[in-house]
Design a protein around this motif. Structure first.
Motif, PDB file in Angstrom:
ATOM      1  N   GLY A  67       0.754  -1.244   0.000  1.00 57.15           N
ATOM      2  CA  GLY A  67       0.000   0.000   0.000  1.00 57.15           C
ATOM      3  C   GLY A  67       0.785   1.294   0.000  1.00 57.15           C
ATOM      4  N   LYS A  68       0.039   2.369  -0.336  1.00 60.81           N
ATOM      5  CA  LYS A  68       0.391   3.771  -0.110  1.00 60.81           C
ATOM      6  C   LYS A  68       1.568   4.342  -0.883  1.00 60.81           C
ATOM      7  CE  LYS A  68      -1.442   3.715   4.570  1.00 60.81           C
ATOM      8  NZ  LYS A  68      -1.181   3.956   5.965  1.00 60.81           N
ATOM      9  N   VAL A  69       1.680   4.095  -2.184  1.00 60.64           N
ATOM     10  CA  VAL A  69       2.782   4.686  -2.941  1.00 60.64           C
ATOM     11  C   VAL A  69       2.284   5.469  -4.155  1.00 60.64           C
ATOM     12  CG1 VAL A  69       4.928   4.237  -4.179  1.00 60.64           C
ATOM     13  CG2 VAL A  69       4.388   2.916  -2.152  1.00 60.64           C
ATOM     14  N   THR A  70       1.631   4.803  -5.105  1.00 66.32           N
ATOM     15  CA  THR A  70       1.223   5.397  -6.376  1.00 66.32           C
ATOM     16  C   THR A  70      -0.275   5.146  -6.584  1.00 66.32           C
ATOM     17  OG1 THR A  70       3.408   4.849  -7.254  1.00 66.32           O
ATOM     18  CG2 THR A  70       1.712   5.383  -8.867  1.00 66.32           C
ATOM     19  N   PRO A  71      -1.001   6.098  -7.176  1.00 63.17           N
ATOM     20  CA  PRO A  71      -2.417   5.828  -7.477  1.00 63.17           C
ATOM     21  C   PRO A  71      -2.566   4.515  -8.238  1.00 63.17           C
ATOM     22  CG  PRO A  71      -1.927   8.138  -7.868  1.00 63.17           C
ATOM     23  CD  PRO A  71      -0.605   7.455  -7.572  1.00 63.17           C
ATOM     24  N   ILE A  72      -3.595   3.755  -7.904  1.00 64.68           N
ATOM     25  CA  ILE A  72      -3.745   2.383  -8.397  1.00 64.68           C
ATOM     26  C   ILE A  72      -3.680   2.288  -9.914  1.00 64.68           C
ATOM     27  CG2 ILE A  72      -5.375   0.444  -8.572  1.00 64.68           C
ATOM     28  CD1 ILE A  72      -6.259   1.193  -5.680  1.00 64.68           C
ATOM     29  N   GLU A  73      -4.480   3.074 -10.625  1.00 62.78           N
ATOM     30  CA  GLU A  73      -4.498   2.951 -12.088  1.00 62.78           C
ATOM     31  C   GLU A  73      -3.165   3.336 -12.693  1.00 62.78           C
ATOM     32  OE1 GLU A  73      -7.928   4.718 -13.865  1.00 62.78           O
ATOM     33  OE2 GLU A  73      -9.279   3.609 -12.532  1.00 62.78           O
ATOM     34  N   GLU A  74      -2.498   4.327 -12.125  1.00 56.01           N
ATOM     35  CA  GLU A  74      -1.166   4.723 -12.609  1.00 56.01           C
ATOM     36  C   GLU A  74      -0.159   3.608 -12.371  1.00 56.01           C
ATOM     37  OE1 GLU A  74       2.272   7.982 -11.515  1.00 56.01           O
ATOM     38  OE2 GLU A  74       0.188   8.527 -11.170  1.00 56.01           O
ATOM     39  N   ALA A  75      -0.215   2.987 -11.208  1.00 52.61           N
ATOM     40  CA  ALA A  75       0.713   1.892 -10.874  1.00 52.61           C
ATOM     41  C   ALA A  75       0.545   0.729 -11.849  1.00 52.61           C
ATOM     42  CB  ALA A  75       0.485   1.422  -9.435  1.00 52.61           C
ATOM     43  N   LEU A  76      -0.685   0.407 -12.219  1.00 59.53           N
ATOM     44  CA  LEU A  76      -0.922  -0.704 -13.139  1.00 59.53           C
ATOM     45  C   LEU A  76      -0.517  -0.340 -14.566  1.00 59.53           C
ATOM     46  CD1 LEU A  76      -4.329  -2.042 -11.797  1.00 59.53           C
ATOM     47  CD2 LEU A  76      -2.060  -2.993 -11.420  1.00 59.53           C
ATOM     48  N   ARG A  77      -0.614   0.917 -14.947  1.00 59.16           N
ATOM     49  CA  ARG A  77      -0.210   1.341 -16.297  1.00 59.16           C
ATOM     50  C   ARG A  77       1.292   1.239 -16.500  1.00 59.16           C
ATOM     51  NH1 ARG A  77      -3.928   5.698 -15.821  1.00 59.16           N
ATOM     52  NH2 ARG A  77      -2.212   7.027 -15.146  1.00 59.16           N
ATOM     53  N   THR A  78       2.075   1.295 -15.441  1.00 60.12           N
ATOM     54  CA  THR A  78       3.524   1.299 -15.560  1.00 60.12           C
ATOM     55  C   THR A  78       4.123  -0.096 -15.649  1.00 60.12           C
ATOM     56  OG1 THR A  78       3.853   1.370 -13.172  1.00 60.12           O
ATOM     57  CG2 THR A  78       3.703   3.489 -14.321  1.00 60.12           C
ATOM     58  N   LEU A  79       3.300  -1.125 -15.697  1.00 60.72           N
ATOM     59  CA  LEU A  79       3.821  -2.491 -15.755  1.00 60.72           C
ATOM     60  C   LEU A  79       4.470  -2.778 -17.077  1.00 60.72           C
ATOM     61  CD1 LEU A  79       0.839  -4.307 -14.077  1.00 60.72           C
ATOM     62  CD2 LEU A  79       3.021  -3.756 -13.060  1.00 60.72           C
TER      63      LEU A  79
END
Length: 65
Positions: A53-65
């Protein structure tokens, strides 16, 4: 999704996602939100992801994969 230790704290809408993360905590609400977001993101197909938890907005974090 391989979440860290689950908590009952309110979600923050932010996560850290990677192939291999050290074990930390994440709210159940954020795990549920990340699962829903991953269903709408083709970049998550066929991947096993650690989630804390608690680092990057969820959708942004998934886009960076």
């Amino acid at each position: 999704m391989r979440p860290g230790s689950l908590t009952n704290h309110p979600g923050t809408g932010k996560v850290k996602v990677a192939d291999d993360l050290e074990h930390k905590q994440i709210s159940r609400e954020d795990v549920a939100s990340a699962i829903i977001a991953s269903l709408e993101n083709d970049q998550t197909i066929g991947k096993a992801l650690d989630l804390v938890g608690k680092v990057t907005p969820i959708e942004e974090a998934l886009r960076t994969l």
